[in-house]
Design a protein around this motif. Structure first.
Motif, PDB file in Angstrom:
ATOM      1  N   ALA A 261       0.835  -1.207   0.000  1.00 37.65           N
ATOM      2  CA  ALA A 261       0.000   0.000   0.000  1.00 37.65           C
ATOM      3  C   ALA A 261       0.869   1.256   0.000  1.00 37.65           C
ATOM      4  O   ALA A 261       0.593   2.224  -0.720  1.00 37.65           O
ATOM      5  CB  ALA A 261      -0.939  -0.005   1.206  1.00 37.65           C
ATOM      6  N   TYR A 262       1.939   1.228   0.787  1.00 34.31           N
ATOM      7  CA  TYR A 262       2.849   2.372   0.847  1.00 34.31           C
ATOM      8  C   TYR A 262       3.484   2.636  -0.515  1.00 34.31           C
ATOM      9  O   TYR A 262       3.511   3.771  -0.998  1.00 34.31           O
ATOM     10  CB  TYR A 262       3.931   2.104   1.907  1.00 34.31           C
ATOM     11  N   LEU A 263       3.996   1.586  -1.152  1.00 32.46           N
ATOM     12  CA  LEU A 263       4.653   1.757  -2.457  1.00 32.46           C
ATOM     13  C   LEU A 263       3.662   2.159  -3.541  1.00 32.46           C
ATOM     14  O   LEU A 263       3.979   2.993  -4.396  1.00 32.46           O
ATOM     15  CB  LEU A 263       5.381   0.480  -2.863  1.00 32.46           C
ATOM     16  N   LEU A 264       2.474   1.579  -3.530  1.00 32.61           N
ATOM     17  CA  LEU A 264       1.466   1.942  -4.511  1.00 32.61           C
ATOM     18  C   LEU A 264       1.105   3.419  -4.368  1.00 32.61           C
ATOM     19  O   LEU A 264       1.052   4.157  -5.359  1.00 32.61           O
ATOM     20  CB  LEU A 264       0.230   1.058  -4.357  1.00 32.61           C
ATOM     21  N   HIS A 265       0.892   3.866  -3.150  1.00 27.30           N
ATOM     22  CA  HIS A 265       0.585   5.280  -2.910  1.00 27.30           C
ATOM     23  C   HIS A 265       1.738   6.181  -3.368  1.00 27.30           C
ATOM     24  O   HIS A 265       1.528   7.187  -4.058  1.00 27.30           O
ATOM     25  CB  HIS A 265       0.296   5.514  -1.427  1.00 27.30           C
ATOM     26  N   SER A 266       2.949   5.807  -3.014  1.00 20.77           N
ATOM     27  CA  SER A 266       4.115   6.599  -3.403  1.00 20.77           C
ATOM     28  C   SER A 266       4.235   6.674  -4.926  1.00 20.77           C
ATOM     29  O   SER A 266       4.517   7.739  -5.494  1.00 20.77           O
ATOM     30  CB  SER A 266       5.383   5.994  -2.799  1.00 20.77           C
ATOM     31  N   GLY A 267       4.023   5.549  -5.589  1.00 21.50           N
ATOM     32  CA  GLY A 267       4.099   5.525  -7.050  1.00 21.50           C
ATOM     33  C   GLY A 267       3.062   6.415  -7.694  1.00 21.50           C
ATOM     34  O   GLY A 267       3.344   7.132  -8.664  1.00 21.50           O
TER      35      GLY A 267
ATOM     36  N   GLY B 264       3.446  13.903  -9.957  1.00 20.97           N
ATOM     37  CA  GLY B 264       4.317  14.962  -9.451  1.00 20.97           C
ATOM     38  C   GLY B 264       4.732  15.946 -10.546  1.00 20.97           C
ATOM     39  O   GLY B 264       4.731  15.622 -11.730  1.00 20.97           O
ATOM     40  N   GLY B 265       5.079  17.134 -10.117  1.00 23.27           N
ATOM     41  CA  GLY B 265       5.451  18.187 -11.054  1.00 23.27           C
ATOM     42  C   GLY B 265       6.922  18.165 -11.433  1.00 23.27           C
ATOM     43  O   GLY B 265       7.688  17.289 -11.021  1.00 23.27           O
ATOM     44  N   GLU B 266       7.298  19.165 -12.210  1.00 30.86           N
ATOM     45  CA  GLU B 266       8.677  19.273 -12.708  1.00 30.86           C
ATOM     46  C   GLU B 266       9.691  19.437 -11.576  1.00 30.86           C
ATOM     47  O   GLU B 266      10.788  18.892 -11.644  1.00 30.86           O
ATOM     48  CB  GLU B 266       8.791  20.437 -13.691  1.00 30.86           C
ATOM     49  N   GLU B 267       9.325  20.193 -10.557  1.00 33.89           N
ATOM     50  CA  GLU B 267      10.250  20.411  -9.438  1.00 33.89           C
ATOM     51  C   GLU B 267      10.540  19.095  -8.711  1.00 33.89           C
ATOM     52  O   GLU B 267      11.690  18.792  -8.383  1.00 33.89           O
ATOM     53  CB  GLU B 267       9.659  21.432  -8.457  1.00 33.89           C
ATOM     54  N   GLN B 268       9.503  18.304  -8.484  1.00 33.00           N
ATOM     55  CA  GLN B 268       9.691  17.001  -7.851  1.00 33.00           C
ATOM     56  C   GLN B 268      10.534  16.091  -8.741  1.00 33.00           C
ATOM     57  O   GLN B 268      11.439  15.413  -8.263  1.00 33.00           O
ATOM     58  CB  GLN B 268       8.340  16.340  -7.564  1.00 33.00           C
ATOM     59  N   ALA B 269      10.244  16.098 -10.035  1.00 30.57           N
ATOM     60  CA  ALA B 269      11.001  15.269 -10.983  1.00 30.57           C
ATOM     61  C   ALA B 269      12.474  15.645 -10.957  1.00 30.57           C
ATOM     62  O   ALA B 269      13.353  14.777 -10.933  1.00 30.57           O
ATOM     63  CB  ALA B 269      10.433  15.421 -12.390  1.00 30.57           C
ATOM     64  N   SER B 270      12.749  16.927 -10.940  1.00 34.02           N
ATOM     65  CA  SER B 270      14.130  17.396 -10.923  1.00 34.02           C
ATOM     66  C   SER B 270      14.844  16.983  -9.641  1.00 34.02           C
ATOM     67  O   SER B 270      15.995  16.529  -9.676  1.00 34.02           O
ATOM     68  CB  SER B 270      14.153  18.916 -11.082  1.00 34.02           C
ATOM     69  N   GLY B 271      14.172  17.113  -8.510  1.00 34.14           N
ATOM     70  CA  GLY B 271      14.775  16.732  -7.228  1.00 34.14           C
ATOM     71  C   GLY B 271      15.067  15.246  -7.145  1.00 34.14           C
ATOM     72  O   GLY B 271      16.153  14.841  -6.713  1.00 34.14           O
ATOM     73  N   LEU B 272      14.106  14.420  -7.562  1.00 29.99           N
ATOM     74  CA  LEU B 272      14.305  12.971  -7.563  1.00 29.99           C
ATOM     75  C   LEU B 272      15.456  12.589  -8.488  1.00 29.99           C
ATOM     76  O   LEU B 272      16.303  11.770  -8.140  1.00 29.99           O
ATOM     77  CB  LEU B 272      13.030  12.258  -8.019  1.00 29.99           C
ATOM     78  N   HIS B 273      15.472  13.203  -9.664  1.00 32.44           N
ATOM     79  CA  HIS B 273      16.493  12.886 -10.658  1.00 32.44           C
ATOM     80  C   HIS B 273      17.883  13.289 -10.179  1.00 32.44           C
ATOM     81  O   HIS B 273      18.849  12.535 -10.338  1.00 32.44           O
ATOM     82  CB  HIS B 273      16.163  13.570 -11.983  1.00 32.44           C
ATOM     83  N   THR B 274      17.991  14.454  -9.585  1.00 33.59           N
ATOM     84  CA  THR B 274      19.291  14.927  -9.096  1.00 33.59           C
ATOM     85  C   THR B 274      19.846  13.977  -8.039  1.00 33.59           C
ATOM     86  O   THR B 274      21.009  13.569  -8.106  1.00 33.59           O
ATOM     87  CB  THR B 274      19.182  16.354  -8.535  1.00 33.59           C
ATOM     88  N   MET B 275      19.010  13.609  -7.073  1.00 33.80           N
ATOM     89  CA  MET B 275      19.471  12.715  -6.014  1.00 33.80           C
ATOM     90  C   MET B 275      19.878  11.355  -6.589  1.00 33.80           C
ATOM     91  O   MET B 275      20.943  10.829  -6.273  1.00 33.80           O
ATOM     92  CB  MET B 275      18.389  12.526  -4.959  1.00 33.80           C
TER      93      MET B 275
ATOM     94  N   ARG C 247      11.096  11.763 -17.313  1.00 30.99           N
ATOM     95  CA  ARG C 247      11.071  10.347 -17.692  1.00 30.99           C
ATOM     96  C   ARG C 247      11.515   9.481 -16.516  1.00 30.99           C
ATOM     97  O   ARG C 247      10.930   8.437 -16.238  1.00 30.99           O
ATOM     98  CB  ARG C 247      11.961  10.093 -18.895  1.00 30.99           C
ATOM     99  N   PHE C 248      12.562   9.917 -15.814  1.00 28.27           N
ATOM    100  CA  PHE C 248      13.022   9.181 -14.642  1.00 28.27           C
ATOM    101  C   PHE C 248      11.910   9.079 -13.607  1.00 28.27           C
ATOM    102  O   PHE C 248      11.663   8.014 -13.034  1.00 28.27           O
ATOM    103  CB  PHE C 248      14.261   9.836 -14.018  1.00 28.27           C
ATOM    104  N   GLN C 249      11.229  10.181 -13.370  1.00 26.35           N
ATOM    105  CA  GLN C 249      10.143  10.196 -12.394  1.00 26.35           C
ATOM    106  C   GLN C 249       9.046   9.197 -12.785  1.00 26.35           C
ATOM    107  O   GLN C 249       8.551   8.454 -11.946  1.00 26.35           O
ATOM    108  CB  GLN C 249       9.556  11.595 -12.271  1.00 26.35           C
ATOM    109  N   ARG C 250       8.698   9.164 -14.050  1.00 25.31           N
ATOM    110  CA  ARG C 250       7.668   8.228 -14.513  1.00 25.31           C
ATOM    111  C   ARG C 250       8.139   6.780 -14.401  1.00 25.31           C
ATOM    112  O   ARG C 250       7.369   5.896 -14.043  1.00 25.31           O
ATOM    113  CB  ARG C 250       7.256   8.557 -15.959  1.00 25.31           C
TER     114      ARG C 250
END
Length: 138
Positions: A14-20, A26-37, A52-55
């Motif tokens: 349930a946790y992973l499904l919700h997170s996914g 998520g927006g561009e800012e979230q995508a950029s942060g996830l990708h950078t890390m 694309r990484f975020q997706r």
């Protein structure tokens, strides 16, 4: 699905499904942060565009969460998926010095969220070990 695996599978799934689902929208800012890390820990990801990484991350979270929640998915398969996914997160934690206190494996304030992913690795390994033990008993 064995009764002893239900709590770990349901809570983690349930946790992973919700997170996914959250990452999918998520927006561009979230995508950029996830990708950078991620790309700092895994340099080969630098060539993947952030959105694309975020997706892709989202799809893996959704697939892993669904596998854990679906009773028709054998524990060994669900455990392998969770172990693989969470091992990547633990590796990200290990490769990102800012997430740990200097000279330590323990998390800094910034690393608490990622360091907690070690529980998913434990649940995945437990599913795998349980499947091996069940197979040996047969």
């Amino acid at each position: 699905m064995r009764a002893r695996t239900v709590p770990g599978r349901v809570t983690t799934g349930a946790y992973l499904l919700h997170s996914g689902l959250e990452h999918w929208n998520g927006g561009e800012e979230q995508a950029s942060g996830l990708h950078t890390m991620a790309s700092n820990a895994f340099p080969f990801l630098k060539s993947v565009p952030p959105r694309r990484f975020q997706r892709l991350l989202s799809a893996v979270e959704i697939a892993t969460g669904t596998a854990l929640l679906a009773p028709v998915v054998p524990p060994a398969l669900a455990g392998a998926a969770l172990t693989g996914f969470s091992a990547g997160l633990v590796t990200l934690y290990a490769r990102t010095p800012a997430l740990r206190k200097p000279g330590s494996i323990w998390p800094s304030q910034a690393g608490i969220g990622v360091s907690k992913d070690v529980w998913m690795l434990g649940i995945g390994l437990d599913l795998l070990a349980g499947a091996v033990a069940d197979r040996r008993r047969r």
